[in-house]
Design a protein around this motif. Sequence first.
Motif, PDB file in Angstrom:
ATOM      1  N   SER A 290     -34.008  -8.996   3.773  1.00 36.66           N
ATOM      2  CA  SER A 290     -33.999  -7.687   3.115  1.00 36.66           C
ATOM      3  C   SER A 290     -34.762  -6.636   3.926  1.00 36.66           C
ATOM      4  CB  SER A 290     -34.620  -7.786   1.716  1.00 36.66           C
ATOM      5  OG  SER A 290     -36.011  -8.039   1.799  1.00 36.66           O
TER       6      SER A 290
ATOM      7  N   SER B 176     -28.016  -6.497   1.866  1.00 42.30           N
ATOM      8  CA  SER B 176     -28.819  -7.167   2.882  1.00 42.30           C
ATOM      9  C   SER B 176     -28.901  -8.672   2.657  1.00 42.30           C
ATOM     10  CB  SER B 176     -30.225  -6.569   2.928  1.00 42.30           C
ATOM     11  OG  SER B 176     -30.876  -6.730   1.690  1.00 42.30           O
ATOM     12  N   LEU B 177     -28.734  -9.107   1.409  1.00 37.13           N
ATOM     13  CA  LEU B 177     -28.831 -10.536   1.089  1.00 37.13           C
ATOM     14  C   LEU B 177     -27.463 -11.177   0.849  1.00 37.13           C
ATOM     15  CD1 LEU B 177     -31.910 -10.141  -1.249  1.00 37.13           C
ATOM     16  CD2 LEU B 177     -31.909 -11.375   0.921  1.00 37.13           C
TER      17      LEU B 177
ATOM     18  N   GLU C 275     -37.318  -8.877  -6.125  1.00 36.45           N
ATOM     19  CA  GLU C 275     -35.932  -8.494  -5.843  1.00 36.45           C
ATOM     20  C   GLU C 275     -35.206  -9.532  -4.997  1.00 36.45           C
ATOM     21  OE1 GLU C 275     -37.923  -4.850  -7.112  1.00 36.45           O
ATOM     22  OE2 GLU C 275     -38.453  -6.368  -5.618  1.00 36.45           O
ATOM     23  N   GLU C 276     -35.877 -10.039  -3.957  1.00 36.00           N
ATOM     24  CA  GLU C 276     -35.213 -10.962  -3.029  1.00 36.00           C
ATOM     25  C   GLU C 276     -34.795 -12.254  -3.717  1.00 36.00           C
ATOM     26  OE1 GLU C 276     -37.147  -8.024  -0.443  1.00 36.00           O
ATOM     27  OE2 GLU C 276     -37.726  -9.060  -2.276  1.00 36.00           O
TER      28      GLU C 276
ATOM     29  N   LYS D  25     -28.736  -1.815  -2.154  1.00 35.25           N
ATOM     30  CA  LYS D  25     -29.651  -2.090  -1.040  1.00 35.25           C
ATOM     31  C   LYS D  25     -29.905  -3.584  -0.844  1.00 35.25           C
ATOM     32  CE  LYS D  25     -34.476  -1.476   0.372  1.00 35.25           C
ATOM     33  NZ  LYS D  25     -35.751  -0.775   0.158  1.00 35.25           N
ATOM     34  N   TYR D  26     -30.274  -4.285  -1.897  1.00 37.66           N
ATOM     35  CA  TYR D  26     -30.642  -5.695  -1.766  1.00 37.66           C
ATOM     36  C   TYR D  26     -29.416  -6.609  -1.732  1.00 37.66           C
ATOM     37  CZ  TYR D  26     -35.310  -4.000  -2.619  1.00 37.66           C
ATOM     38  OH  TYR D  26     -36.496  -3.313  -2.517  1.00 37.66           O
ATOM     39  N   SER D  27     -28.419  -6.286  -2.514  1.00 30.68           N
ATOM     40  CA  SER D  27     -27.218  -7.142  -2.524  1.00 30.68           C
ATOM     41  C   SER D  27     -26.514  -7.118  -1.176  1.00 30.68           C
ATOM     42  CB  SER D  27     -26.269  -6.714  -3.643  1.00 30.68           C
ATOM     43  OG  SER D  27     -25.955  -5.341  -3.543  1.00 30.68           O
TER      44      SER D  27
ATOM     45  N   THR E 238     -32.028 -11.694  -6.510  1.00 30.10           N
ATOM     46  CA  THR E 238     -30.731 -11.324  -5.918  1.00 30.10           C
ATOM     47  C   THR E 238     -30.067 -12.538  -5.286  1.00 30.10           C
ATOM     48  OG1 THR E 238     -31.606  -9.111  -5.468  1.00 30.10           O
ATOM     49  CG2 THR E 238     -29.588  -9.741  -4.318  1.00 30.10           C
TER      50      THR E 238
ATOM     51  N   ARG F 248     -38.003  -6.486   4.557  1.00 32.43           N
ATOM     52  CA  ARG F 248     -39.252  -6.031   3.944  1.00 32.43           C
ATOM     53  C   ARG F 248     -40.470  -6.885   4.322  1.00 32.43           C
ATOM     54  NH1 ARG F 248     -39.311  -4.309  -2.217  1.00 32.43           N
ATOM     55  NH2 ARG F 248     -38.722  -6.485  -2.646  1.00 32.43           N
TER      56      ARG F 248
ATOM     57  N   TRP G 157     -37.215 -12.499   2.584  1.00 30.66           N
ATOM     58  CA  TRP G 157     -37.811 -11.166   2.725  1.00 30.66           C
ATOM     59  C   TRP G 157     -37.466 -10.549   4.074  1.00 30.66           C
ATOM     60  CZ3 TRP G 157     -41.292  -8.243  -0.438  1.00 30.66           C
ATOM     61  CH2 TRP G 157     -41.468  -8.773  -1.714  1.00 30.66           C
TER      62      TRP G 157
END
Length: 603
Positions: free
Chosen positions: A83, A447-448, A114-115, A443-445, A118, A85, A80
């Motif tokens: 990402s 950042s992760l 999401e985290e 966004k998530y892909s 992903t 968040r 988290w």
Amino acid sequence: MRVSRMMLSTQRNVPAEAEIVSHQLLLRGGFVRRVTSGIYAYMPLMWKTLQKITTIVQEEMDTKGALQTLLPQLHPADIWRRSDRWEGYTAGEGIMFNLKDRQGRELGLAPTHEEVITTITGEIINSYKQLPINLYQIQTKFRDEIRPRFGLMRSREFIMKDAYSFHQDELDLKSTYEDMNDAYKRIFYRCGLKTVAVDADSGAIGGSASQEFMVTAESGEDLILISSDETYAANQEKAISKYSKAIESNYKEFKIIATPNQKSIKDLCIKQNIDPSQIVKVIIMLAILKKKGRQPILISIRGDQELNEVKLSNEISKHLKDNLIDLISITNDDLKKENLNPLPFGSIGPDLENSFLKGAKTWNREFIRLADVTASELTNFVCGSNKKDEHRAGVNWDLIGNLPEVIDIRKAKAGDQCVHDNTKVLKECRGIEVGHIFQLGCKYSQSLDASFTNKDGIEKPFWMGCYGIGISRLAQAAVEQNNDEQGIIWPISIAPFEVIVTVANMKDLNQKICGEKLYKNFKEYGIDVLFDDRNERAGIKFKDADLIGIPWRVIVGRDSISNKVELYERSTRKTKLLEVEVAIQKLIEEIKAQRREFDPTPN
């Protein structure tokens, strides 16, 4: 199922804790039991309804090619944080329950996934040839609501279906987004709900586009704006409209006006004989940002308009390229803590000087100045003079010195003209959100670091979508939309039982035998039947049946001696006296006609 064996516990009085009718009826009908604030046990009747909703959701998701899985509820903080968040979800009024294990590692109970999904998908999928993928789950989620209320509408523990799709490009994402839009409409139709699909803000989930599905109900917490031709609908947080023209000001030249005890727009208009549309209202707020700390914001908006804080939050994040943790109104108490002089609230102008912030301890010492488009277009307006009990009239932006950055931060409202058609206006209704679909983008892909190799051999981040339905919330929303003064009126597709056989007097052997026969026959025909075999007075049984809302009732009374029973429809409250065999056949035909069966063929 026999009522005598199912722990039915009904209440005649309205529970003090329940504010809205659906919460009251679920408690009174014994569907749920409160364990503590915002946490409920689902009793057998409710669990039957939740299972029926779940089956409908599974069938519609499966037919769209989605794959069911089950993800962990306990998440490590590090993913988290990657990402960006963790702080937003755990700090201040964040909604994530968080804890440390015996090794001191930080963990959170998932409000969303999401985290995790992903990260897992990034480890498994490595080529565009494996895409698209759509994974979904149905399980318990958690959120630490500050003020849980309305039963299952805003609870701290709830059942949700969430799905996550992965794509090689935006076009493919949009295709699945439309598939999910279609699936959601079918799900709500099959559940017997009237819903409105509205444009929505993506909020903390993020993404470029999103749509909410609202059950219309007077008790809904969300305000929906719908065009009079019903071709446009949006949550008020997202809605756009054409605003009315400002009334021309009588002040043609600059003038200082004394305004003692005139701190509100209403007071100012009454005492000075002016219209709210001739005023520039100034609001001072504090944005708490992840990287840049505490940033004062000076906002100008026309006096007859309301500030949309969701739009403002989005603009601040975009303008400052930083994550917004919180946005609060500044008071003189806050100024005192920062070692700053009090402000003349009610008389603040759009040109409040930065020098005022010189002594601030923890705040940035320059305002971010923003103006809604309604304020930017005004000439000869009235505004505060930055002195107590004093305003300026006949002001324009040249006199102010500089125009702040102009953005759309006003709330659209009922009566505004529609953007798509000048002849149409917005009307309002209230709604309960039961579903939300998002185009998340990358966004998530990103950042992760979840990526795949495209057909050109280049590594790219996944394009992602996210699709949620509140299963337990949907059940209560159905009650909110379907009830009367007697109790619940369940849509037959999600009712805990389709028919209840009520024997008026179980001590009457003829009635008892007839009731047992009906119960057995309905079961043989595949009808979901409840048999009220209690040794209670007929009036108590009828009241309980009305309260728990079973769609059809077969009443076995004195007429059973002549082989006749009463057939009662809960929604219309109409009764027919029929021979037993006729009643059985008619009811089977009615129930089959009313069922909204699964159709796996494409629309």
